[in-house]
Design an enzyme around this catalytic site. Structure first.
Site, mmCIF file in Angstrom:
data_model
loop_
_atom_site.group_PDB
_atom_site.id
_atom_site.type_symbol
_atom_site.label_atom_id
_atom_site.label_comp_id
_atom_site.label_asym_id
_atom_site.label_seq_id
_atom_site.Cartn_x
_atom_site.Cartn_y
_atom_site.Cartn_z
ATOM 1 C CB THR A 60 4.152 3.904 -5.276
ATOM 2 O OG1 THR A 60 3.944 4.602 -3.325
ATOM 3 C CG2 THR A 60 5.011 4.820 -5.920
ATOM 4 C CB ILE A 120 -0.718 0.317 1.365
ATOM 5 C CG1 ILE A 120 -1.840 -1.344 1.483
ATOM 6 C CG2 ILE A 120 -1.967 0.980 1.097
ATOM 7 C CD1 ILE A 120 -2.521 -1.180 2.277
ATOM 8 C CB CYS A 121 1.316 4.150 0.167
ATOM 9 S SG CYS A 121 1.378 6.355 0.077
ATOM 10 C CB THR A 122 5.749 5.303 0.215
ATOM 11 O OG1 THR A 122 4.721 4.392 1.813
ATOM 12 C CG2 THR A 122 5.250 6.019 -0.112
#
Length: 332
Positions: A122, A102-104
Site C-alpha cells: 500500500t 489501489i493504495c489504501t
C-alpha cells in the site's frame, strides 16, 4: 474480444485519482474488451476526498459477473467498513474473481480476509499501519505493486497506473500495455519491485544526463553494455554512476538493462516470427538459453509459452526487430 467487466469499488472518501486511473486504463476505447463499472455499497452519491465526490449507478451486484474487482483508495482506511462491502469482497474472492487494490484499498481487502497469508503493499506512509492492523498480511511497503496471482495490490497515487498497466500486460501482452501507456503519457514499464520512494539528493542536471544515457542504452540493447560504458556516456566514474543509478531507478545499471532487454524480447515474441536464438541476439542477451533463463527468473515462464499466450496467432511476417523506442518513456 469477449467483454471483461471491471467493477471499481468506490468507498466513502474515495481518492479521485485512484478511481480515475482504472477508469482510463480499462476504458472501452482501447479495444481490449474491458468495461469499467463504478459501484458502491448502494447506488447514489458517494463523498470523495480533495473536494470531489462521485455519483455511482451500480451497487455491489456489480461484483456478481465481474472478471476483476478493484478497490480504489479511500480516506480513513482504519475506520469501520460497511459489512455488506466486506461480505461482497469475500464472496467475489471465493468465486475466483481477480481482486485488486489501489493504495489504501488494500485495507478493505485485508479487513475482508482476502489478504491473509499473502504478500501485499500500500502507500509507503500507510504500510506500517496495515502491518500493525492486519498481522496476517505480509506487508511490503517498499515496492510499487505486488502480484500474487488472483490478488494484486499497489502503492499509492501514480503506482496505480503501474499496476493497471501490469494487468493489461498480463492479459494482453506488452504491445497492448505500451499502447495504452503512450495514450496516457505514462511510463510503459516500471516493475513492481521498483522502490516506491527513493530519497534523491542529486543535482537536477545530473538527472538529465542519466536520462539521456538510459535512452541511449535503449537504442543499443543488442550491443554489449557495461557499467563502464554507460558511465563514460554519462561522463561520470563507474562507481558514481552505479550508486546514483540505483538511487534514481531502484535498480543497478545491469539489472535495469536486463529488464529492458527482456521487455524488448517480449515485444519481439509478440510481433515477429523470429526464433528464440534470433531474439536473444537482437536483444543482447546472447543465446536462447540465456533468454530462457532470464524469462523464467523474471517472468516465471518460457519465451515459447509467452509467445503462445500473447502472440494470438497474429505474428508479423516481416523479420525485423521492434524499435527500442517503445521503452523510451521508462528511461525518463
Amino acid at each position: 474480444m469477449p467483454e471483461h467487466k471491471v467493477a471499481m469499488l468506490v468507498l466513502p472518501g474515495a481518492a479521485p485519482l485512484d478511481v480515475g486511473i482504472p477508469a482510463q486504463v480499462f476504458a472501452p476505447r482501447h479495444g481490449l474488451g474491458y468495461r469499467p463499472v463504478p459501484c458502491a455499497a448502494q447506488p447514489g452519491a458517494v463523498p470523495g476526498r480533495d473536494g470531489l465526490g462521485f455519483t455511482v449507478e451500480a451497487g455491489l451486484e456489480a461484483f456478481d459477473d465481474a472478471g476483476t474487482v478493484i478497490v480504489c483508495g479511500f480516506r480513513n482506511p482504519t475506520g469501520p467498513i460497511d459489512g455488506r462491502v466486506l461480505d461482497a469482497l469475500r464472496a467475489a474472492a471465493f468465486r475466483g474473481t481477480r481482486m485488486v487494490a489501489i493504495c489504501t484499498g488494500a485495507f478493505a481487502l485485508a479487513a475482508a480476509g482476502v489478504l491473509d497469508g499473502r504478500r501485499a503493499t500500500t502507500h509507503w506512509q500507510m504500510a506500517p499501519v496495515l502491518a500493525r492492523e492486519y498481522p496476517k498480511v505480509r506487508v511490503d511497503g517498499e515496492v510499487l505493486f505486488v502480484d500474487e496471482g488472483q490478488v494484486l495490490t499497489s502503492a499509492g497515487v501514480a503506482a496505480g497506473i503501474d499496476l493497471c498497466l501490469h494487468i493489461v500486460r498480463r492479459d494482453h501482452g506488452v504491445r497492448a500495455s505500451n499502447t495504452i501507456a503512450r495514450v496516457l503519457v505514462a511510463a510503459p514499464y516500471r516493475s513492481g519491485g521498483q522502490s516506491q520512494y527513493v530519497p534523491r539528493s542529486l543535482p537536477e542536471p545530473l538527472g538529465d544526463v542519466f536520462a539521456a544515457t538510459r535512452e541511449w542504452a535503449l537504442r543499443h540493447l543488442e550491443t554489449p553494455l557495461t557499467v563502464d560504458g554507460l558511465a563514460r556516456h554519462a561522463g561520470v566514474s563507474a562507481r558514481t554512476f552505479g550508486r546514483r543509478f540505483v538511487e534514481d531507478t531502484g535498480y543497478t545499471p545491469m539489472q535495469w538493462v536486463l529488464r529492458a532487454r527482456v521487455d524488448l524480447a517480449r515485444e519481439l515474441l509478440e510481433r515477429t516470427v523470429l526464433g528464440v536464438d534470433q531474439i536473444a541476439a537482437r536483444t543482447g542477451v546472447g543465446t536462447g538459453a540465456n533468454l530462457r533463463m532470464h524469462f523464467q527468473r523474471i517472468l516465471g515462464t518460457s519465451p515459447s509459452e509467452y509467445r503462445r499466450t500473447f502472440a494470438g496467432g497474429k505474428l508479423a511476417t516481416a523479420d525485423v526487430p521492434a524499435p527500442a523506442g517503445h521503452l523510451t518513456a521508462a528511461a525518463r
